[in-house]
Each structure stands twice: as C-alpha cells, then as structure tokens.
Motif scaffolding. Structure first.
Motif, mmCIF file in Angstrom:
data_model
loop_
_atom_site.group_PDB
_atom_site.id
_atom_site.type_symbol
_atom_site.label_atom_id
_atom_site.label_comp_id
_atom_site.label_asym_id
_atom_site.label_seq_id
_atom_site.Cartn_x
_atom_site.Cartn_y
_atom_site.Cartn_z
ATOM 1 N N LEU A 130 -2.498 67.009 21.397
ATOM 2 C CA LEU A 130 -2.180 67.139 19.979
ATOM 3 C C LEU A 130 -2.110 65.758 19.335
ATOM 4 O O LEU A 130 -1.681 64.786 19.970
ATOM 5 C CB LEU A 130 -0.828 67.845 19.797
ATOM 6 C CG LEU A 130 -0.720 69.258 20.369
ATOM 7 C CD1 LEU A 130 0.708 69.765 20.214
ATOM 8 C CD2 LEU A 130 -1.688 70.199 19.677
ATOM 9 N N ARG A 156 -0.318 74.652 16.755
ATOM 10 C CA ARG A 156 -0.488 73.747 17.894
ATOM 11 C C ARG A 156 -1.692 74.139 18.741
ATOM 12 O O ARG A 156 -2.421 73.276 19.235
ATOM 13 C CB ARG A 156 0.797 73.725 18.736
ATOM 14 C CG ARG A 156 1.918 72.909 18.090
ATOM 15 C CD ARG A 156 3.088 72.717 19.035
ATOM 16 N NE ARG A 156 3.863 73.934 19.198
ATOM 17 C CZ ARG A 156 4.894 74.270 18.422
ATOM 18 N NH1 ARG A 156 5.271 73.470 17.436
ATOM 19 N NH2 ARG A 156 5.555 75.391 18.632
ATOM 20 N N ARG A 195 2.257 64.580 11.742
ATOM 21 C CA ARG A 195 1.283 64.152 12.748
ATOM 22 C C ARG A 195 0.305 63.104 12.198
ATOM 23 O O ARG A 195 -0.617 62.691 12.895
ATOM 24 C CB ARG A 195 0.519 65.359 13.297
ATOM 25 C CG ARG A 195 1.409 66.332 14.045
ATOM 26 C CD ARG A 195 0.637 67.484 14.657
ATOM 27 N NE ARG A 195 1.560 68.404 15.335
ATOM 28 C CZ ARG A 195 2.061 68.208 16.549
ATOM 29 N NH1 ARG A 195 1.696 67.141 17.231
ATOM 30 N NH2 ARG A 195 2.892 69.082 17.090
ATOM 31 N N ARG A 231 -0.702 62.706 17.022
ATOM 32 C CA ARG A 231 0.619 62.236 16.617
ATOM 33 C C ARG A 231 0.479 60.853 16.010
ATOM 34 O O ARG A 231 -0.535 60.169 16.196
ATOM 35 C CB ARG A 231 1.582 62.190 17.801
ATOM 36 C CG ARG A 231 1.352 61.029 18.762
ATOM 37 C CD ARG A 231 2.412 61.007 19.857
ATOM 38 N NE ARG A 231 2.304 59.817 20.711
ATOM 39 C CZ ARG A 231 3.054 58.722 20.560
ATOM 40 N NH1 ARG A 231 3.941 58.646 19.574
ATOM 41 N NH2 ARG A 231 2.919 57.690 21.376
ATOM 42 N N THR A 235 -10.261 66.714 19.237
ATOM 43 C CA THR A 235 -9.516 65.507 18.884
ATOM 44 C C THR A 235 -10.323 64.661 17.900
ATOM 45 O O THR A 235 -11.422 65.038 17.501
ATOM 46 C CB THR A 235 -9.224 64.652 20.135
ATOM 47 O OG1 THR A 235 -10.482 64.257 20.733
ATOM 48 C CG2 THR A 235 -8.394 65.415 21.152
ATOM 49 N N LEU A 247 -4.773 72.920 16.736
ATOM 50 C CA LEU A 247 -4.925 71.467 16.725
ATOM 51 C C LEU A 247 -5.392 70.918 18.062
ATOM 52 O O LEU A 247 -6.012 69.853 18.127
ATOM 53 C CB LEU A 247 -3.586 70.810 16.355
ATOM 54 C CG LEU A 247 -3.062 71.047 14.933
ATOM 55 C CD1 LEU A 247 -1.702 70.382 14.758
ATOM 56 C CD2 LEU A 247 -4.048 70.536 13.875
ATOM 57 N N ALA A 248 -5.100 71.656 19.151
ATOM 58 C CA ALA A 248 -5.448 71.174 20.490
ATOM 59 C C ALA A 248 -6.888 71.469 20.892
ATOM 60 O O ALA A 248 -7.313 71.078 21.980
ATOM 61 C CB ALA A 248 -4.492 71.789 21.523
#
Length: 377
Positions: free
Chosen positions: A130, A242, A279, A132, A249, A245-246
C-alpha cells in the motif's frame, strides 16, 4: 550481375581468348578472404581492443505521438575502423570508455518513469503493498509524478484516459500512441497490472488508479469486485479500499470509476478521501456526475481536482473534437483545464491529433499531478 562479371578486372573488358587458370589459383583467394573474415569477427571486436572507436547519434527523442523513436543510429568515426553498433537495452546502456555518444540538444530525451516503488513509500499488509507518505514527508504524489516541463506563457491542459488494463488492444494503443503527458487511469482488475503499469510508465505516462464506486441502479450496474458503496459502512469500505490500492503501485493518485451515488454522499465519501490524503495521493473527480461532493473535501492536505468535462460521452470523432474545443476555451479563460476520457479507438485518435498541434496553438499538455501540486493543494 552475371557470374562472369565477377572475374573481370575492375574497369577493364574481359579478354575473349580462352585461358586455363590453375585450380589452386581459383581456390586460394576466396579461401584467404574467408579466413580473414573469420579472424576479424572472432578477434576484431573484443572488449580489450582499444582500436575500435564508436560514434553513435543519440536520437531517442519522442515522435509526434509521444512514443520513443529509434534509439541509436550508428555512424563511422573513420573509414579504416570497423563499425561497432551500440544497442539499447531498455535505455542507454553504459558505453565502453572508448565509445562516443553524440546527443542532439534540439531533441529532448523521452521521459521514462520507473515502475518499481520506493521502499520508504510502501507498507505491507495482508492485501499487498500500500502507498504511504515517507518518513521524510515525501508523498507518492510527488515521487511518482511526471515532470511537467516548461509551460511559461502557455495554457495548460491535462487529459486523463481511463479504462487501461481491461480495454484490450485499445488500452495497449493508448499506452503506445498517446503522448507521455497524457495521464492514464488503470482499472484494478487487469490480468497483468504490473506489466501494464511498467509499460505505461516506461513511455512516460503517470498513473491514476481507478476506484470502483457505487453508481445509481447498483448492483444492476456493477463497476466490479470490491466496489465502494454507501451502505457498506466505513470499516468495510476502508477494507475494500486497501484491497484496491494494493493491486498495483507507483500511481500518483486515484479517480472514481462510475460512482455517481457514492461521490454524492458526504458520510460515505469523507473517510475514503481522508485515507487517500493520508497516503499522500491526489483524488481526481472524473466530472461525470453533477451531484459529486468530492470538491467539498479539498484542502492543503487533501489534493483534490475535478475534471471540467468528459471528452467522449459521444464517441463520434466530430463530437470528441467539439469537446476538445470546449476544453481549449476553458483553458484559455482560466489558464488550465482538465478532461477525462476512456480508451476507445476514436478517443485515442482524436486526442493524438490534438496533441500534435497543441503547442503551436499555445497549449501545453501536462500531467494531471502538476495541476494539484503547483499551488500545494
């Protein structure tokens, strides 16, 4: 050329008188030549041979569509030296110490964006990696953004083309043929998202992740698995966020995929936009719903931008051209404008045509991140 012509002395007519040549005289010259060629290719270009000097013209500038043209055109340094070709391996390789690279400063090199995330800008959970904000305050929005380039004195237009990853050949065409300044929206359900993202970023496109959000008439109209819904509640929607978003990238932010109902509900929307801002990502409202409340949550810590219009609600080329004219009018009045679109063949063709003449009309195509980063919003 006739076979007999090979036996003529250069520039002289062949004698008509019959003449028998000894067999060894016929065989020896070709044999010596063959031995010489074998020796040259076996030993003439070894890594320790200091005699080979290369001049290679660096011609990696983008063509009119934004794709990368021929990488290196080799030229001879001297007639007496053999040619050594410098071949690219995904980028300019490190040349040997006696190689010479000649760059044309009038042709800027294409921008290639890395597809591997920065280690300090990711965190792992059960869903995967994820995004950040880094310990030093660096946001993914800043780290993965495409540089906007010089735009002084020009009106800026950002175009985001979505549907990449599920539109098949049209999606691949968008990646390859649209200029790198066009931002691409990746749908989180593609079969090979890492490869798709890597290809897009290698050609200079920055990425937004499209988040499926509840439209009216859901579930009859269903954006896909893990859609964020009004009835889902905060905890469930954050779990789904989540997961979404995963899926890949190196994106600079997210945008809604459908979502007319969800984006119109403050209570459902607030925790999602809060997590996205925390994030270090931007949120683009695609401009498809007049009831959207996304703009109400914009702040210095929550980069939010709304598209002014959708280019291809009607996919007829003439209709898309008319919408592009509206977009240009907005940019000339306000200084910038934002549009969204989908990777349809007609859309790709008309955006590409516009991009070829934009600069000469005082328009700079820019990545969408540059419009939210310029004023810190």
């Amino acid at each position: 050329m006739a076979t007999d012509d090979l036996n003529k002395p250069l520039g002289l007519p062949r004698e008509r008188k019959a003449h028998r040549t000894p067999l060894v005289a016929l065989v020896a010259p070709p044999l010596l030549i063959a031995i010489g060629l074998i020796a040259f290719f076996a030993f003439g270009d070894g890594p320790d041979d200091p005699g080979n000097v290369v001049a290679a013209i660096d011609d990696t500038s983008p063509d009119q569509t934004g794709s990368v043209g021929p990488a290196l055109t080799p030229v001879y340094e001297a007639q007496s030296e053999p040619l050594v070709e410098v071949k690219p391996t995904g980028g300019l390789r490190e040349v040997r110490g006696n190689d010479v690279i000649i760059s044309d400063p009038s042709k800027p090199r294409p921008i290639r964006l890395a597809a591997a995330p920065f280690e300090d800008l990711i965190e792992a959970d059960e869903n995967g990696l994820l995004p950040r904000i880094g310990d030093d305050g660096t946001r993914p929005l800043d780290a993965y953004a495409r540089p906007a380039g010089a735009t002084e004195g020009m009106k800026r237009i950002a175009i985001v083309v979505g549907g990449i990853g599920i539109e098949g050949e049209a999606g691949q065409s968008a990646i390859a043929s649209l200029p790198g300044e066009v931002t691409l929206g990746i749908v989180p359900y593609g079969e090979d998202l890492p490869a798709t993202v890597a290809e897009a970023r290698a050609l200079g496109h920055e990425i937004l992740l499209q988040l499926p959000m509840e439209p009216y008439n859901y579930p009859d109209i269903d954006p896909g698995p893990n859609t964020l819904t009004v009835a889902g509640g905060t905890a469930k929607n954050l779990d789904r966020l989540r997961w979404l978003l995963a899926q890949t990238t190196t994106y600079v932010g997210v945008m809604n995929y459908m979502g007319a109902r969800f984006t119109g509900d403050d209570r459902a929307l607030a925790p999602i936009l809060g997590d996205i801002a925390d994030r270090g990502l931007l949120f683009l409202d695609d401009g498809s719903s007049a009831r959207s409340r996304v703009g109400a949550f914009a702040s210095d810590s929550a980069p939010v931008i709304r598209a002014d219009l959708v280019l291809d609600g009607d996919t007829a080329p003439a209709a898309i051209d008319a919408r592009i004219k509206q977009l240009v009018a907005i940019a000339r009045e306000r200084g910038y404008a934002v549009a969204t679109a989908t990777a349809f063949p007609s859309t790709i063709a008309r955006i590409s045509a516009f991009a070829r003449v934009a600069e000469e009309n005082g328009i700079a195509l820019v990545p969408v991140s540059s419009l939210v980063r310029a004023d810190g919003s």
